[in-house]
Design an enzyme around this catalytic site. Structure first.
Site, PDB file in Angstrom:
ATOM      1  N   SER A 174      77.225  52.104  22.178  1.00 10.97           N
ATOM      2  CA  SER A 174      77.014  52.226  21.393  1.00 10.97           C
ATOM      3  C   SER A 174      75.518  52.929  21.148  1.00 10.97           C
ATOM      4  O   SER A 174      75.340  53.140  20.045  1.00 10.97           O
ATOM      5  CB  SER A 174      76.024  50.696  22.034  1.00 10.97           C
ATOM      6  OG  SER A 174      75.028  51.020  23.148  1.00 10.97           O
ATOM      7  N   ASN A 175      75.610  53.488  21.731  1.00 11.77           N
ATOM      8  CA  ASN A 175      74.669  54.919  21.788  1.00 11.77           C
ATOM      9  C   ASN A 175      75.043  55.653  20.749  1.00 11.77           C
ATOM     10  O   ASN A 175      75.228  56.748  19.590  1.00 11.77           O
ATOM     11  CB  ASN A 175      74.091  55.395  22.902  1.00 11.77           C
ATOM     12  CG  ASN A 175      72.459  54.776  23.095  1.00 11.77           C
ATOM     13  OD1 ASN A 175      71.317  54.749  22.216  1.00 11.77           O
ATOM     14  ND2 ASN A 175      72.421  53.892  24.747  1.00 11.77           N
TER      15      ASN A 175
ATOM     16  N   ASN B 168      70.439  63.958  26.583  1.00 11.20           N
ATOM     17  CA  ASN B 168      70.340  61.942  27.679  1.00 11.20           C
ATOM     18  C   ASN B 168      69.481  61.136  27.083  1.00 11.20           C
ATOM     19  O   ASN B 168      68.642  61.400  26.346  1.00 11.20           O
ATOM     20  CB  ASN B 168      70.729  62.469  29.167  1.00 11.20           C
ATOM     21  CG  ASN B 168      70.593  61.442  30.130  1.00 11.20           C
ATOM     22  OD1 ASN B 168      71.362  60.812  29.292  1.00 11.20           O
ATOM     23  ND2 ASN B 168      69.893  60.704  30.802  1.00 11.20           N
TER      24      ASN B 168
ATOM     25  N   MET C  82      78.088  58.115  32.802  1.00 16.54           N
ATOM     26  CA  MET C  82      77.417  58.254  34.234  1.00 16.54           C
ATOM     27  C   MET C  82      78.021  58.692  35.638  1.00 16.54           C
ATOM     28  O   MET C  82      78.571  58.028  36.397  1.00 16.54           O
ATOM     29  CB  MET C  82      77.650  56.215  34.737  1.00 16.54           C
ATOM     30  CG  MET C  82      77.252  55.312  33.569  1.00 16.54           C
ATOM     31  SD  MET C  82      75.625  56.069  33.123  1.00 16.54           S
ATOM     32  CE  MET C  82      75.069  54.343  32.758  1.00 16.54           C
TER      33      MET C  82
ATOM     34  N   GLU D 162      67.012  52.578  21.824  1.00 15.76           N
ATOM     35  CA  GLU D 162      67.799  53.481  22.106  1.00 15.76           C
ATOM     36  C   GLU D 162      68.193  54.302  20.381  1.00 15.76           C
ATOM     37  O   GLU D 162      68.469  55.384  20.435  1.00 15.76           O
ATOM     38  CB  GLU D 162      68.842  53.579  23.345  1.00 15.76           C
ATOM     39  CG  GLU D 162      68.242  53.135  24.165  1.00 15.76           C
ATOM     40  CD  GLU D 162      69.094  52.522  26.017  1.00 15.76           C
ATOM     41  OE1 GLU D 162      69.873  53.266  25.402  1.00 15.76           O
ATOM     42  OE2 GLU D 162      68.779  52.177  26.627  1.00 15.76           O
TER      43      GLU D 162
ATOM     44  N   ARG E 209      83.783  68.288  42.528  1.00 14.48           N
ATOM     45  CA  ARG E 209      83.016  68.093  40.811  1.00 14.48           C
ATOM     46  C   ARG E 209      82.544  69.723  40.479  1.00 14.48           C
ATOM     47  O   ARG E 209      83.312  69.444  38.958  1.00 14.48           O
ATOM     48  CB  ARG E 209      81.616  67.819  41.591  1.00 14.48           C
ATOM     49  CG  ARG E 209      80.456  67.400  40.201  1.00 14.48           C
ATOM     50  CD  ARG E 209      78.993  67.327  40.764  1.00 14.48           C
ATOM     51  NE  ARG E 209      79.197  66.008  40.868  1.00 14.48           N
ATOM     52  CZ  ARG E 209      78.181  65.642  41.621  1.00 14.48           C
ATOM     53  NH1 ARG E 209      76.739  66.522  41.696  1.00 14.48           N
ATOM     54  NH2 ARG E 209      78.159  64.184  42.459  1.00 14.48           N
TER      55      ARG E 209
ATOM     56  N   HIS F  19      68.343  57.945  28.173  1.00 16.11           N
ATOM     57  CA  HIS F  19      67.510  56.537  29.806  1.00 16.11           C
ATOM     58  C   HIS F  19      66.801  55.536  29.708  1.00 16.11           C
ATOM     59  O   HIS F  19      65.868  55.219  28.417  1.00 16.11           O
ATOM     60  CB  HIS F  19      67.057  57.396  30.949  1.00 16.11           C
ATOM     61  CG  HIS F  19      66.998  57.243  32.106  1.00 16.11           C
ATOM     62  ND1 HIS F  19      67.683  56.874  32.933  1.00 16.11           N
ATOM     63  CD2 HIS F  19      66.056  56.306  32.697  1.00 16.11           C
ATOM     64  CE1 HIS F  19      68.035  56.431  34.081  1.00 16.11           C
ATOM     65  NE2 HIS F  19      66.372  55.621  34.076  1.00 16.11           N
TER      66      HIS F  19
HETATM   67  C1  GAR Z   1      72.717  53.001  28.168  1.00 19.61           C
HETATM   68  O1  GAR Z   1      71.405  51.963  27.822  1.00 19.61           O
HETATM   69  C2  GAR Z   1      71.577  54.597  28.575  1.00 19.61           C
HETATM   70  O2  GAR Z   1      70.045  54.474  28.219  1.00 19.61           O
HETATM   71  C3  GAR Z   1      72.133  54.449  29.862  1.00 19.61           C
HETATM   72  O3  GAR Z   1      73.502  53.881  30.011  1.00 19.61           O
HETATM   73  C4  GAR Z   1      73.685  52.461  29.066  1.00 19.61           C
HETATM   74  C5  GAR Z   1      75.090  52.952  28.293  1.00 19.61           C
HETATM   75  O4  GAR Z   1      74.682  52.231  27.151  1.00 19.61           O
HETATM   76  N1  GAR Z   1      72.424  55.415  30.412  1.00 19.61           N
HETATM   77  C6  GAR Z   1      71.491  55.373  31.456  1.00 19.61           C
HETATM   78  O5  GAR Z   1      71.095  54.699  32.279  1.00 19.61           O
HETATM   79  C7  GAR Z   1      71.713  57.152  32.292  1.00 19.61           C
HETATM   80  N2  GAR Z   1      70.771  56.994  32.848  1.00 19.61           N
HETATM   81  P1  GAR Z   1      76.037  52.658  25.884  1.00 19.61           P
HETATM   82  O6  GAR Z   1      77.453  52.985  26.336  1.00 19.61           O
HETATM   83  O7  GAR Z   1      76.472  51.541  25.270  1.00 19.61           O
HETATM   84  O8  GAR Z   1      75.288  53.510  25.043  1.00 19.61           O
END
Ligand code: GAR
Length: 216
Positions: free
Chosen positions: A13-14, A107, A90, A174, A65, A109
């Site tokens: 979604s971001n 990033n 992730m 976000e 990695r 968060h």
């Molecule tokens: C979001 O809430 C983002 O902030 C978080 O994962 C979600 C992804 O949602 N990120 C973290 O926790 C990174 N440490 P999305 O795939 O719908 O954007």
């Protein structure tokens, strides 16, 4: 125009918020590729729908990695990406990768960093009884969820909130601050001074918010 690659692992979604922003006239960045470690990430579908190139670099296909990140690096070079946005990516990126892309990885968060790094942020925020939570866009440093903060947005925690609806409230913010932060970076208005990001000609809210409201 800043060439950006977006790295995703899931829903995206971001990523969608960044795609929508980049589609606006005069937005100073464009997404040249979406790369995912997860072949089933819905973010890949969002990219396809927006006619953006996609690549899957599945961490499971690599012994370590270093080779996984070398494969991502190769993709980034092929797409001529000059900047990276992590959007729900992730996997932890090691110091070598992060330092190679120093000050060129953003990033997002879902907490007011440096509080609640890691996973399950809203559960932990509720457990801690904080009055506000929120989200942060920051420059990536080798430590997890660490680095100069570009933008943050806060929401008050309602006593009725559970982790799900708190996450939804934060997610809405976000989607506002991530494109805004990318825009600032792409316009060259962000400089890094030690642990801090300095934003040229920024205006800041004055005063403050109090939760719960003061008793009369
Ligand atoms: C979001 O809430 C983002 O902030 C978080 O994962 C979600 C992804 O949602 N990120 C973290 O926790 C990174 N440490 P999305 O795939 O719908 O954007």
């Amino acid at each position: 125009m800043l060439n950006v690659a977006v790295l995703v692992s899931g829903r995206g979604s971001n990523l969608q918020a960044l795609i929508d922003a980049c589609a606006e006239e005069d937005f100073p960045a464009r997404i040249v590729a979406v790369i995912s470690n997860n072949p089933d990430a819905y973010g890949l579908e969002r990219a396809r729908q927006a006619n953006i190139s996609t690549s899957v670099v599945n961490h499971r296909d690599f012994d370590d990695r270093e080779s996984f990140e070398a494969a991502i690096d190769l993709e980034l070079k092929n797409y001529k990406a000059k900047f990276i946005c992590l959007a729900g990516f992730m996997r932890i990126l090691d110091a070598r990768f992060v330092n190679r892309w120093k000050d060129r990885i953003l990033n997002i968060h879902p907490s007011l960093l440096p509080s609640f790094k890691g996973l399950h942020t809203q559960e932990r925020a509720l457990e801690a009884g904080v009055r506000f939570t929120g989200c942060t866009v920051h420059i990536v440093r080798p430590e997890m969820d660490d680095g100069p903060i570009i933008l943050q947005a806060a929401v008050a925690v309602d006593p009725e909130d559970d982790a799900d609806n708190l996450s939804a409230k934060v997610l809405e913010l976000e989607h506002v601050i991530y494109p805004e932060a990318l825009k600032l970076v792409a316009l060259g208005r962000v400089s890094i001074n030690g642990n801090k990001a300095v934003i040229e000609k920024a205006t800041y809210p004055t005063g403050g918010l109090i939760s719960p409201e003061p008793i009369s």
